[in-house]
Design an enzyme around this catalytic site. Structure first.
Site, mmCIF file in Angstrom:
data_model
loop_
_atom_site.group_PDB
_atom_site.id
_atom_site.type_symbol
_atom_site.label_atom_id
_atom_site.label_comp_id
_atom_site.label_asym_id
_atom_site.label_seq_id
_atom_site.Cartn_x
_atom_site.Cartn_y
_atom_site.Cartn_z
ATOM 1 N N HIS A 144 0.818 -1.215 0.000
ATOM 2 C CA HIS A 144 0.000 0.000 0.000
ATOM 3 C C HIS A 144 0.860 1.277 0.000
ATOM 4 O O HIS A 144 0.350 2.351 0.290
ATOM 5 C CB HIS A 144 -0.951 0.059 1.211
ATOM 6 C CG HIS A 144 -2.146 -0.852 1.127
ATOM 7 N ND1 HIS A 144 -2.045 -2.214 1.107
ATOM 8 C CD2 HIS A 144 -3.478 -0.578 1.095
ATOM 9 C CE1 HIS A 144 -3.255 -2.755 1.069
ATOM 10 N NE2 HIS A 144 -4.141 -1.781 1.043
ATOM 11 N N HIS A 256 -11.383 -7.001 -6.090
ATOM 12 C CA HIS A 256 -11.625 -6.044 -5.010
ATOM 13 C C HIS A 256 -12.244 -4.773 -5.598
ATOM 14 O O HIS A 256 -11.675 -4.147 -6.493
ATOM 15 C CB HIS A 256 -10.282 -5.735 -4.331
ATOM 16 C CG HIS A 256 -10.409 -4.876 -3.131
ATOM 17 N ND1 HIS A 256 -10.314 -3.502 -3.187
ATOM 18 C CD2 HIS A 256 -10.650 -5.185 -1.836
ATOM 19 C CE1 HIS A 256 -10.460 -3.006 -1.969
ATOM 20 N NE2 HIS A 256 -10.668 -4.014 -1.122
ATOM 21 N N GLU A 308 -13.806 -8.717 -0.347
ATOM 22 C CA GLU A 308 -14.401 -7.385 -0.563
ATOM 23 C C GLU A 308 -14.614 -7.148 -2.066
ATOM 24 O O GLU A 308 -14.239 -6.104 -2.616
ATOM 25 C CB GLU A 308 -13.493 -6.291 -0.004
ATOM 26 C CG GLU A 308 -13.076 -6.526 1.434
ATOM 27 C CD GLU A 308 -12.262 -5.399 2.040
ATOM 28 O OE1 GLU A 308 -12.690 -4.872 3.069
ATOM 29 O OE2 GLU A 308 -11.219 -5.039 1.471
ATOM 30 N N GLU A 324 -19.156 -1.936 0.179
ATOM 31 C CA GLU A 324 -18.330 -1.072 1.041
ATOM 32 C C GLU A 324 -18.564 0.399 0.730
ATOM 33 O O GLU A 324 -18.713 0.798 -0.434
ATOM 34 C CB GLU A 324 -16.842 -1.422 0.855
ATOM 35 C CG GLU A 324 -15.972 -0.665 1.855
ATOM 36 C CD GLU A 324 -14.480 -0.889 1.637
ATOM 37 O OE1 GLU A 324 -14.092 -1.949 1.125
ATOM 38 O OE2 GLU A 324 -13.709 0.030 2.001
ATOM 39 N N CYS A 401 -11.056 3.029 6.756
ATOM 40 C CA CYS A 401 -10.919 3.706 5.460
ATOM 41 C C CYS A 401 -12.169 4.510 5.083
ATOM 42 O O CYS A 401 -12.062 5.536 4.393
ATOM 43 C CB CYS A 401 -10.609 2.691 4.366
ATOM 44 S SG CYS A 401 -11.700 1.250 4.338
HETATM 45 O O1 FUB Z 1 -6.786 -1.760 1.433
HETATM 46 C C1 FUB Z 1 -7.131 -0.413 1.695
HETATM 47 C C2 FUB Z 1 -8.600 -0.307 1.959
HETATM 48 O O2 FUB Z 1 -8.956 -1.091 3.077
HETATM 49 C C3 FUB Z 1 -9.469 -0.825 0.852
HETATM 50 O O3 FUB Z 1 -9.709 0.086 -0.155
HETATM 51 C C4 FUB Z 1 -10.702 -1.203 1.574
HETATM 52 O O4 FUB Z 1 -11.512 -2.069 0.836
HETATM 53 C C5 FUB Z 1 -10.165 -1.804 2.841
HETATM 54 O O5 FUB Z 1 -9.840 -3.131 2.638
HETATM 55 ZN ZN ZN Z 2 -13.646 1.745 3.198
#
Ligand code: FUB
Ligand code: ZN
Length: 633
Positions: A144, A256, A308, A324, A401
């Site tokens: 990330h 995702h 997700e 989400e 998030c």
């Molecule tokens: O991985 C970063 C964020 O956390 C993602 O965009 C969301 O879905 C959550 O998993």
């Molecule tokens: Zn989120």
């Protein structure tokens, strides 16, 4: 306030575009309207709440440890992104409330902290700096690092565009990191893409704010490198990361959801700034996949909690909807870019759907509790102990998030209402507002979505220009008058267009007929076959246990689909301004077996009156079952 105040995703003059966003300082939401209420709640509750949580949960402390020379990281390794999203929200908010001392303090202190934590070469990521400096840029699949960098860059762009004094030093921090990325991943560096897209759209925005083309080229490079197998393989498979096929060839949205949708926002940004029509065409094709068979009635996306993720086409279970909040926001952002690029009304339609339902429903009336997942049904006996499907909104999450994402969106909500082009002004979303743009002034007064009437007082410009008004996709009957004179016109490409000189001023009245309606789903959506949902205008309605007679479980309710629906107005200041009243039956299943081998008889049934409330208001009373799709045999 500065002169510029461009909003999010503002294309450069040279970009390929059908519509141009308005400057943020030309539009003001009236707090009397629903959007204005949401924006004020965001400023007064959600944003300060997020700022407080960054301190209380130790997220900021990670950055402090780096600035102080070291220590051990606490929390989720990508938590820096929550600092950045909150910074972005604060920056946008300051454009509307420039005298907010507390927000200035937060911005100034945090930017100072970031500058102190940043390495000589521009690197900034508190997790890798404290715990794993040796892994810097080594594990892009899950690190990330570029995702966090993207959110930092977006915060800097927001602060720059809103004219906040902290914008200048924040931009220095963001550019030092972006320059490092260009050196490391640009044409003279190594090939690489992030496991979580986000950097692409951020780099294009940075290019737009600075004019520095290497940022655009890096974004383009990262879009082009996706799907080339650069990411290592793991058990989730490359489609989870949208690395299974080049964007230009992908036929379906996969994996995702937030990753897919942020990527597509970046894809459109790259396409319009590089004039790449083929790439824009790929985004349109993927839009057909997403909105043709993978979107809930509420605009939510993602039907699999596991990963997700998007499910198969038409796999849209209401009770297991993941939906989400970040995905809903990403959908809004992607549709905005598609709208600007093409002018297509379907993008504004989807922005409306997701905003009034999935996004609005994520925040409690208090502004301090939030849903992470947004299901369309909560069953009796639901185990709400798991964070990603709680029974009620929570004040924060282990992975927080969504709340700061909501804060940054609502701080800019006024930027998404209208656009301009060579012909005039287009109004896409209806709420109480005043729009000034160049020669155009439009004052909008309405109780939409509670009421169907939108009154626009229009003036400006001696030369004729065109006012275009969107007729939402759900609306099949409308009436239009100018200064009381009826105008017979059918929408063309989703818009009614009035071309004239408005110099003397005129009053336009648009009625978007809003009957209460029963909606059914495509027959392939097995999960809701035999069910109907109640809607009115852009709002999806739902039944909540709190509105049923005592002792009647929501699961025992059936809807009488042949009976008329009644609209019950409680007034704009009531907690639920408009409810829908339907007829149904209460079945008396007794204690049936889970499965039976003989055909079920009609059984006993007793009439019951059902009151449905807007989906976005569910969960604000006693916790209990809720459903959007109601059995309607
Ligand atoms: O991985 C970063 C964020 O956390 C993602 O965009 C969301 O879905 C959550 O998993
Ligand atoms: Zn989120």
């Amino acid at each position: 306030m500065t002169e510029s105040q461009l909003g999010p995703a503002s294309p450069t003059p040279a970009a390929l575009k059908a519509r141009q966003p308005l400057r943020l300082n030309g539009i003001r939401l009236d707090p009397a309207g629903l959007f204005g209420t949401w924006q004020r709640r965001n400023a007064e509750a959600t944003l300060p709440h997020c700022v407080g949580k960054l301190a209380d949960t130790g997220i900021l402390a990670n950055m402090r440890r780096v600035a102080a020379g070291g220590g051990t990281f606490h929390g989720l390794w990508f938590a820096d992104s929550d600092i950045y999203k909150t910074l972005e929200a604060a920056a946008w908010q300051l454009a509307s409330t420039p005298d907010d001392e507390a927000l200035h303090r937060f911005l100034d202190e945090t930017v100072e902290l970031l500058a102190a934590a940043q390495e000589e070469d521009g690197y900034l990521n508190s997790y890798f700096q404290t715990d794993h400096p040796e892994k810097r840029f080594q594990e892009l699949l899950w690190s990330h690092e570029l995702y966090c960098a993207g959110h930092l860059i977006q915060a800097a762009v927001a602060a720059d565009r809103s004219g906040a004094p902290a914008g200048t030093p924040l931009m220095v921090v963001a550019r030092r990191l972006a320059d490092l990325l260009v050196r490391r991943f640009g044409p003279d560096g190594t090939d690489g893409v992030c496991g979580h897209p986000e950097i692409e759209t951020a780099l294009v925005e940075l290019y737009r704010s600075t004019g520095h083309r290497p940022y655009l080229h890096l974004a383009q490079r990262m879009v082009d490198l996706r799907g080339k197998g650069l990411l290592p393989k793991d058990q989730l498979g490359p489609a989870y990361y949208q690395d299974h096929a080049p964007v230009r060839e992908a036929e379906e949205v996969t994996g995702h959801v937030v990753r897919q949708l942020y990527l597509l926002a970046g894809v459109v940004d790259v396409a319009v700034e590089t004039g790449d029509l083929a790439l824009l065409g790929a985004a349109e094709r993927l839009w057909d996949s997403a909105f043709g068979s993978k979107t809930y009635l509420t605009g939510a996306q993602g039907s699999r909690h596991r990963d997700e993720a998007f499910g198969d086409p038409y796999e849209l279970p209401p009770d297991r909807a993941y939906g989400e909040t970040c995905a809903a926001i990403a959908s809004f952002q992607w549709n905005w870019r598609m709208l600007l690029a093409t002018g297509g009304h379907r993008y504004a339609d989807e922005m409306e759907r997701v905003l009034y339902n999935a996004i609005a429903g994520a925040t409690a009336l208090s502004g301090r509790h939030f849903f992470y997942s947004n299901p369309l049904q909560l069953r009796a006996g639901h185990d709400g102990s798991i964070e990603d499907s709680p029974s009620q909104r929570l004040s924060w999450y282990h992975c927080p998030c969504c709340p700061p994402n909501l804060a940054r969106l609502f701080a800019t909500l006024h930027g998404y209402l209208a656009t301009t082009d060579g012909t005039g002004l287009q109004v896409h979303q209806y709420t109480n507002t005043t729009i000034h743009s160049g020669q155009y002034t439009v004052d909008v007064s309405t109780a939409y979505p509670w009421d169907e009437r939108v009154t626009l007082t229009v003036s400006g410009g001696a030369e004729p220009w065109t006012l275009a008004l969107r007729v939402p996709g759900w609306c099949t009957d409308h009436a239009l008058t100018v200064d009381g004179t009826p105008v017979e016109q059918a929408p063309v490409d989703g818009y009614l267009r009035l071309t004239r000189s408005w110099a003397g001023g005129a009053t336009v009245q648009l009625d978007l007929r809003m009957p209460a309606r029963l909606v059914t789903a495509h027959p392939y959506v097995d999960a809701v076959r035999g069910c109907a949902a109640l809607t009115r205008g852009p709002l999806v309605y739902c039944l909540e246990q709190a509105d049923l007679p005592a002792g009647l479980p929501l699961e025992d309710v059936r809807l009488d689909s042949g009976a008329p629906l009644r609209i019950q107005t409680h007034g704009p200041d009531a907690p639920i301004p408009v409810s829908l009243v339907a007829s149904g039956t209460r079945t008396r299943p007794g204690a049936p077996a889970l499965y039976r081998y003989d055909p079920a008889g009609a059984g006993e049934a007793e009439p019951v009156t059902l009151t449905a409330i807007p989906y976005f208001l569910w969960g604000n009373r006693a916790a209990g079952p809720m459903r959007v799709w109601i059995p309607a045999p």
